[in-house]
Design an enzyme around this catalytic site. Structure first.
Site, PDB file in Angstrom:
ATOM      1  N   THR A 160       0.829  -1.209   0.000  1.00 14.85           N
ATOM      2  CA  THR A 160       0.000   0.000   0.000  1.00 14.85           C
ATOM      3  C   THR A 160       0.865   1.261   0.000  1.00 14.85           C
ATOM      4  O   THR A 160       0.577   2.238  -0.690  1.00 14.85           O
ATOM      5  CB  THR A 160      -0.915   0.011   1.246  1.00 14.85           C
ATOM      6  OG1 THR A 160      -1.633  -1.215   1.275  1.00 14.85           O
ATOM      7  CG2 THR A 160      -1.884   1.160   1.220  1.00 14.85           C
ATOM      8  N   HIS A 197       2.156   1.883  -3.413  1.00 14.76           N
ATOM      9  CA  HIS A 197       1.131   2.529  -4.257  1.00 14.76           C
ATOM     10  C   HIS A 197       1.105   4.030  -4.001  1.00 14.76           C
ATOM     11  O   HIS A 197       0.993   4.836  -4.922  1.00 14.76           O
ATOM     12  CB  HIS A 197      -0.266   1.970  -3.959  1.00 14.76           C
ATOM     13  CG  HIS A 197      -0.454   0.535  -4.342  1.00 14.76           C
ATOM     14  ND1 HIS A 197       0.154  -0.031  -5.425  1.00 14.76           N
ATOM     15  CD2 HIS A 197      -1.197  -0.445  -3.777  1.00 14.76           C
ATOM     16  CE1 HIS A 197      -0.202  -1.302  -5.516  1.00 14.76           C
ATOM     17  NE2 HIS A 197      -1.012  -1.577  -4.513  1.00 14.76           N
ATOM     18  N   LEU A 247      -4.706  -8.400  -3.926  1.00 16.70           N
ATOM     19  CA  LEU A 247      -5.701  -7.441  -4.403  1.00 16.70           C
ATOM     20  C   LEU A 247      -5.557  -7.226  -5.909  1.00 16.70           C
ATOM     21  O   LEU A 247      -4.640  -6.549  -6.347  1.00 16.70           O
ATOM     22  CB  LEU A 247      -5.473  -6.116  -3.668  1.00 16.70           C
ATOM     23  CG  LEU A 247      -6.671  -5.240  -3.405  1.00 16.70           C
ATOM     24  CD1 LEU A 247      -7.755  -5.985  -2.636  1.00 16.70           C
ATOM     25  CD2 LEU A 247      -6.231  -4.005  -2.636  1.00 16.70           C
ATOM     26  N   ILE A 255       3.275 -11.224   2.040  1.00 15.71           N
ATOM     27  CA  ILE A 255       2.040 -11.875   2.506  1.00 15.71           C
ATOM     28  C   ILE A 255       2.101 -13.373   2.203  1.00 15.71           C
ATOM     29  O   ILE A 255       1.764 -14.208   3.049  1.00 15.71           O
ATOM     30  CB  ILE A 255       0.800 -11.240   1.841  1.00 15.71           C
ATOM     31  CG1 ILE A 255       0.681  -9.757   2.223  1.00 15.71           C
ATOM     32  CG2 ILE A 255      -0.476 -12.005   2.204  1.00 15.71           C
ATOM     33  CD1 ILE A 255       0.313  -9.481   3.655  1.00 15.71           C
ATOM     34  N   LEU A 270      -6.122 -13.396  -0.902  1.00 21.32           N
ATOM     35  CA  LEU A 270      -5.524 -12.346  -0.067  1.00 21.32           C
ATOM     36  C   LEU A 270      -4.981 -11.199  -0.910  1.00 21.32           C
ATOM     37  O   LEU A 270      -4.920 -10.067  -0.464  1.00 21.32           O
ATOM     38  CB  LEU A 270      -4.383 -12.915   0.782  1.00 21.32           C
ATOM     39  CG  LEU A 270      -4.716 -14.003   1.793  1.00 21.32           C
ATOM     40  CD1 LEU A 270      -4.748 -15.375   1.152  1.00 21.32           C
ATOM     41  CD2 LEU A 270      -3.708 -14.005   2.920  1.00 21.32           C
ATOM     42  N   GLU A 288       2.698  -0.168   9.175  1.00 22.43           N
ATOM     43  CA  GLU A 288       3.151  -1.370   9.886  1.00 22.43           C
ATOM     44  C   GLU A 288       4.189  -0.908  10.895  1.00 22.43           C
ATOM     45  O   GLU A 288       5.243  -0.397  10.502  1.00 22.43           O
ATOM     46  CB  GLU A 288       3.746  -2.368   8.884  1.00 22.43           C
ATOM     47  CG  GLU A 288       2.689  -2.837   7.881  1.00 22.43           C
ATOM     48  CD  GLU A 288       3.239  -3.775   6.803  1.00 22.43           C
ATOM     49  OE1 GLU A 288       4.461  -4.013   6.773  1.00 22.43           O
ATOM     50  OE2 GLU A 288       2.435  -4.254   5.993  1.00 22.43           O
ATOM     51  N   CYS A 306     -20.919   0.546  13.980  1.00 24.02           N
ATOM     52  CA  CYS A 306     -21.627   0.045  12.794  1.00 24.02           C
ATOM     53  C   CYS A 306     -22.079  -1.422  12.996  1.00 24.02           C
ATOM     54  O   CYS A 306     -21.780  -2.037  14.016  1.00 24.02           O
ATOM     55  CB  CYS A 306     -20.719   0.149  11.561  1.00 24.02           C
ATOM     56  SG  CYS A 306     -19.392  -1.077  11.532  1.00 24.02           S
TER      57      CYS A 306
HETATM   58 ZN    ZN Z   1     -17.595   0.019  12.578  1.00 25.35          ZN
END
Ligand code: ZN
Length: 346
Positions: free
Chosen positions: A42, A45, A267, A178, A265, A67, A99
């Site tokens: 990430t 990116h 993307l 990963i 896993l 991380e 939520c």
């Molecule tokens: Zn939530």
């Protein structure tokens, strides 16, 4: 008070080391002295400023990185479970607590997730403010710098724990950080044969170190032929994709056995073409997706696995750089050749 931080300053390629203010604590947060961090896909990116980053990064300047491991140095109002001196690693899914998912046992896929280094200031800095509720105390048996590897390793633990790997023939597509975590955890949890796939020789070497029995360079051999021969024409019991490569994902069903499992896993950056009739329905295949770690069951299981001594975290580290050389570390990863997981030490 100011500190060094690696910052995305402008909405374009790159990042830079800057002097920025030490963060001020909100209620329920603690101030961490950051001890070690790691660069994730990430972050690459965001550094490269690709389409995903342009769509998802709302505000700059932004301290990058998510991380991390740190030592608690100051407690914000209302903090109860931590004290100064505690060494903690960060669960990077900051959930809302209100939520549907948060109230029904799945806060890791909260509807209002916030990630450090994406939605709020991150970890590539000397200090970092973070919610108490998303920190996990590390036992002394784990060397501090490895605390930055808990987050990526946890993705593998979450997936392997949900799969049926004991005694199973396992294929791991993609041997980046990963994928390496998946291999190490599948080995620790009793897989029969583990086949690692990648296109880079250095990553296949790391895959072997992490416990893969076979490492197949898919630019040179056909993974389907290899797996079918290894399994006497039956196919793999469990396949993990950690590549996110649409063609590789569509290809796994050719060597998945009937009734097998596919755990996703990686993307993909575009839709994946799967023939549901032949690949999933007639095969009775099961597909699972993962977004991070269960909070906090995965962490509990991971700390247990590490305490058992069955996983050597040094196998995941390819380089260490001081935070001041973060730009150099990113450029090395952009080349993509012989770097895997890079630790940045503030
Ligand atoms: Zn939530």
């Amino acid at each position: 008070m100011t500190m060094n931080a690696f910052v995305k300053k402008e909405r374009k390629y790159g990042g830079s080391l800057e002097r920025v203010p030490v963060p001020v604590l909100a209620e329920g947060e603690v101030l961490l002295k950051v001890r070690s961090t790691a660069i994730c896909g990430t972050d690459i990116h965001i550094y490269a400023w690709n389409g995903w980053a342009q769509a998802n990064i709302k505000a700059v300047p932004l301290i990058m990185g998510h991380e991390f491991v740190g030592t608690v140095v100051e407690l914000g109002k209302g903090v109860k479970s931590l004290k100064a001196g505690d060494v903690v690693s960060g669960e990077t899914h900051i959930n809302c607590g209100a939520c549907y998912q948060c109230r029904n046992g799945a806060p890791h896929i909260c509807a209002n997730l916030k990630l450090p280094g994406v939605h709020r200031d991150g970890a590539f800095a000397e200090f970092m403010a973070y919610p108490e509720s998303c920190l996990v105390k590390l036992p002394e048996s784990i060397p501090v710098e490895y605390g930055a590897l808990m987050e990526p390793l946890g993705v593998g633990v979450s997936a392997v724990e949900n799969a049926r790997v004991a005694g199973a023939n396992v294929v791991v597509v993609g041997s980046g950080p990963i994928g390496l975590g998946v291999i190490a955890v599948a080995r620790a949890m009793g897989a029969r044969r583990i086949v690692a796939l990648d296109v880079l020789e250095c990553r296949l070497g790391l895959a072997r170190r992490c416990g893969a029995d076979h490492a197949v360079d898919t630019t040179k051999s056909d993974p389907g032929e290899f797996v079918m021969e290894l399994t006497h024409g039956v196919g793999a019991d469990v396949i993990f994709d950690a590549s996110g490569n649409p063609r590789a994902i569509a290809g796994v069903f050719k060597y998945l056995r009937k009734g097998g499992e596919v755990h996703l896993l990686g993307l993909p950056s575009e839709p994946v073409a799967i023939d549901l009739a032949s690949d999933v329905i007639f095969k009775e295949a099961s597909l699972y997706g993962y977004h991070g770690r269960k909070m906090f069951q995965t962490w509990t299981r991971m700390l247990g696995l590490l305490d058992s001594g069955r996983i050597d975290l040094e196998n995941f580290v390819s380089h260490r750089f001081p935070l001041s050389d973060a730009g150099e570390a990113f450029e090395l990863l952009m080349k993509g050749e012989d770097a895997s997981k890079i630790l940045l030490i503030p």
